[in-house]
Write a protein that holds these residues in place. Sequence first.
Motif, PDB file in Angstrom:
ATOM      1  N   PRO A   2       0.765  -1.114  -0.181  1.00 42.07           N
ATOM      2  CA  PRO A   2      -0.195   0.391  -0.043  1.00 42.07           C
ATOM      3  C   PRO A   2       1.172   1.570   0.580  1.00 42.07           C
ATOM      4  N   THR A   3       0.163   2.148  -0.542  1.00 37.53           N
ATOM      5  CA  THR A   3       0.946   3.810  -1.193  1.00 37.53           C
ATOM      6  C   THR A   3       0.653   4.491   0.567  1.00 37.53           C
ATOM      7  N   LYS A   4       1.291   5.503   0.400  1.00 36.42           N
ATOM      8  CA  LYS A   4      -0.198   6.562   1.448  1.00 36.42           C
ATOM      9  C   LYS A   4      -1.199   6.329   0.715  1.00 36.42           C
ATOM     10  N   GLU A   5      -1.121   7.740  -0.285  1.00 34.59           N
ATOM     11  CA  GLU A   5      -2.356   8.059  -1.445  1.00 34.59           C
ATOM     12  C   GLU A   5      -3.184   6.831  -1.177  1.00 34.59           C
ATOM     13  N   GLU A   6      -3.031   5.648  -1.059  1.00 37.24           N
ATOM     14  CA  GLU A   6      -3.934   4.265  -0.962  1.00 37.24           C
ATOM     15  C   GLU A   6      -4.891   4.527   0.133  1.00 37.24           C
ATOM     16  N   ILE A   7      -4.012   4.077   1.079  1.00 38.94           N
ATOM     17  CA  ILE A   7      -4.824   4.292   2.333  1.00 38.94           C
ATOM     18  C   ILE A   7      -4.780   5.221   2.756  1.00 38.94           C
ATOM     19  N   ASP A   8      -4.849   6.506   2.634  1.00 35.61           N
ATOM     20  CA  ASP A   8      -5.310   7.722   2.156  1.00 35.61           C
ATOM     21  C   ASP A   8      -7.079   8.152   2.234  1.00 35.61           C
ATOM     22  N   LYS A   9      -7.105   7.717   0.598  1.00 32.64           N
ATOM     23  CA  LYS A   9      -8.352   6.944  -0.448  1.00 32.64           C
ATOM     24  C   LYS A   9      -9.313   5.961   0.359  1.00 32.64           C
ATOM     25  N   VAL A  10      -8.664   5.419   0.544  1.00 37.96           N
ATOM     26  CA  VAL A  10     -10.153   4.141   1.931  1.00 37.96           C
ATOM     27  C   VAL A  10      -9.816   4.765   3.680  1.00 37.96           C
ATOM     28  N   ILE A  11      -9.473   4.691   3.436  1.00 38.73           N
ATOM     29  CA  ILE A  11      -9.680   6.360   5.192  1.00 38.73           C
ATOM     30  C   ILE A  11     -11.109   7.435   5.093  1.00 38.73           C
ATOM     31  N   ASN A  12     -10.929   8.149   3.734  1.00 39.50           N
ATOM     32  CA  ASN A  12     -11.761   9.486   3.278  1.00 39.50           C
ATOM     33  C   ASN A  12     -12.784   8.332   2.802  1.00 39.50           C
ATOM     34  N   TRP A  13     -12.929   7.470   2.389  1.00 43.78           N
ATOM     35  CA  TRP A  13     -14.134   7.336   1.579  1.00 43.78           C
ATOM     36  C   TRP A  13     -14.950   6.312   2.758  1.00 43.78           C
ATOM     37  N   CYS A  14     -13.883   5.583   4.298  1.00 43.38           N
ATOM     38  CA  CYS A  14     -14.553   5.195   5.035  1.00 43.38           C
ATOM     39  C   CYS A  14     -15.407   6.156   5.786  1.00 43.38           C
ATOM     40  N   GLU A  15     -14.451   7.525   6.255  1.00 42.67           N
ATOM     41  CA  GLU A  15     -14.768   8.979   7.309  1.00 42.67           C
ATOM     42  C   GLU A  15     -16.504   9.374   6.309  1.00 42.67           C
ATOM     43  N   LYS A  16     -16.103   8.950   5.382  1.00 43.06           N
ATOM     44  CA  LYS A  16     -17.526   9.182   4.290  1.00 43.06           C
ATOM     45  C   LYS A  16     -18.996   8.764   4.280  1.00 43.06           C
ATOM     46  N   VAL A  17     -18.482   7.507   4.381  1.00 46.94           N
ATOM     47  CA  VAL A  17     -19.718   6.404   4.680  1.00 46.94           C
ATOM     48  C   VAL A  17     -20.481   6.649   6.401  1.00 46.94           C
ATOM     49  N   LYS A  18     -19.317   6.746   7.360  1.00 50.69           N
ATOM     50  CA  LYS A  18     -20.091   6.937   8.862  1.00 50.69           C
ATOM     51  C   LYS A  18     -20.564   7.497   8.639  1.00 50.69           C
ATOM     52  N   LYS A  19     -19.971   8.935   8.148  1.00 51.26           N
ATOM     53  CA  LYS A  19     -21.135  10.298   8.341  1.00 51.26           C
ATOM     54  C   LYS A  19     -21.930  10.004   7.978  1.00 51.26           C
ATOM     55  N   GLU A  20     -22.440   9.422   6.812  1.00 53.61           N
ATOM     56  CA  GLU A  20     -23.992   9.402   6.087  1.00 53.61           C
ATOM     57  C   GLU A  20     -24.110   8.160   6.196  1.00 53.61           C
ATOM     58  N   ARG A  21     -23.660   7.628   6.863  1.00 50.33           N
ATOM     59  CA  ARG A  21     -24.851   6.387   7.943  1.00 50.33           C
ATOM     60  C   ARG A  21     -25.071   6.747   8.828  1.00 50.33           C
ATOM     61  N   ASN A  22     -24.924   7.565   9.852  1.00 53.85           N
ATOM     62  CA  ASN A  22     -24.885   8.339  11.326  1.00 53.85           C
ATOM     63  C   ASN A  22     -25.270   6.499  12.386  1.00 53.85           C
ATOM     64  N   ARG A  23     -24.174   5.544  11.880  1.00 54.33           N
ATOM     65  CA  ARG A  23     -24.307   4.676  13.053  1.00 54.33           C
ATOM     66  C   ARG A  23     -23.292   3.983  14.047  1.00 54.33           C
ATOM     67  N   ILE A  24     -23.166   3.404  14.728  1.00 53.91           N
ATOM     68  CA  ILE A  24     -22.330   3.303  15.999  1.00 53.91           C
ATOM     69  C   ILE A  24     -20.882   2.696  15.036  1.00 53.91           C
ATOM     70  N   TYR A  25     -21.554   1.164  14.432  1.00 52.90           N
ATOM     71  CA  TYR A  25     -20.599   0.951  13.146  1.00 52.90           C
ATOM     72  C   TYR A  25     -21.580   0.399  11.621  1.00 52.90           C
ATOM     73  N   VAL A  26     -20.322   0.408  10.690  1.00 54.55           N
ATOM     74  CA  VAL A  26     -21.074   0.339   9.730  1.00 54.55           C
ATOM     75  C   VAL A  26     -20.216  -1.002   9.025  1.00 54.55           C
ATOM     76  N   ILE A  27     -20.274  -1.970   7.856  1.00 52.08           N
ATOM     77  CA  ILE A  27     -20.216  -3.080   6.965  1.00 52.08           C
ATOM     78  C   ILE A  27     -20.093  -3.022   6.171  1.00 52.08           C
ATOM     79  N   GLU A  28     -19.711  -2.565   5.532  1.00 51.67           N
ATOM     80  CA  GLU A  28     -19.789  -2.448   3.735  1.00 51.67           C
ATOM     81  C   GLU A  28     -19.198  -3.469   2.755  1.00 51.67           C
ATOM     82  N   ARG A  29     -19.375  -3.447   1.036  1.00 58.91           N
ATOM     83  CA  ARG A  29     -19.143  -4.097   0.385  1.00 58.91           C
ATOM     84  C   ARG A  29     -17.689  -3.422  -0.073  1.00 58.91           C
ATOM     85  N   ASN A  30     -16.464  -3.952  -0.024  1.00 51.75           N
ATOM     86  CA  ASN A  30     -15.474  -3.158  -0.768  1.00 51.75           C
ATOM     87  C   ASN A  30     -14.721  -2.732  -1.747  1.00 51.75           C
TER      88      ASN A  30
END
Length: 87
Positions: A2-30
């Motif tokens: 993994p590159t730093k850019e790829e890791i940041d991309k995944v982290i940013n996506w996770c933050e976005k999904v977490k904010k949209e779903r507004n749940r304690i935890y979320v399980i999403e397809r990769n």
Amino acid sequence: MPTKEEIDKVINWCEKVKKERNRIYVIERNPFREEVEWMRRFPLIEIDRPKEVASKNNLVYDSTIRALWHFQNGNWRRIEPDIRVER
């Protein structure tokens, strides 16, 4: 791996999904399975799910420390970017 850019991309996506779903935890397809080579082995991404109950086959995102975790050799390990030395 993994590159730093790829890791940041995944982290940013996770933050976005977490904010949209507004749940304690979320399980999403990769959504990165086709796009990012090292993500192919994770069928799901578990956002803020405790590692003690998360599937060992999935990627786990911990938003408190903004880190990605995977299970390897009997332990949860943080995914770190590769360090590349150029000569």
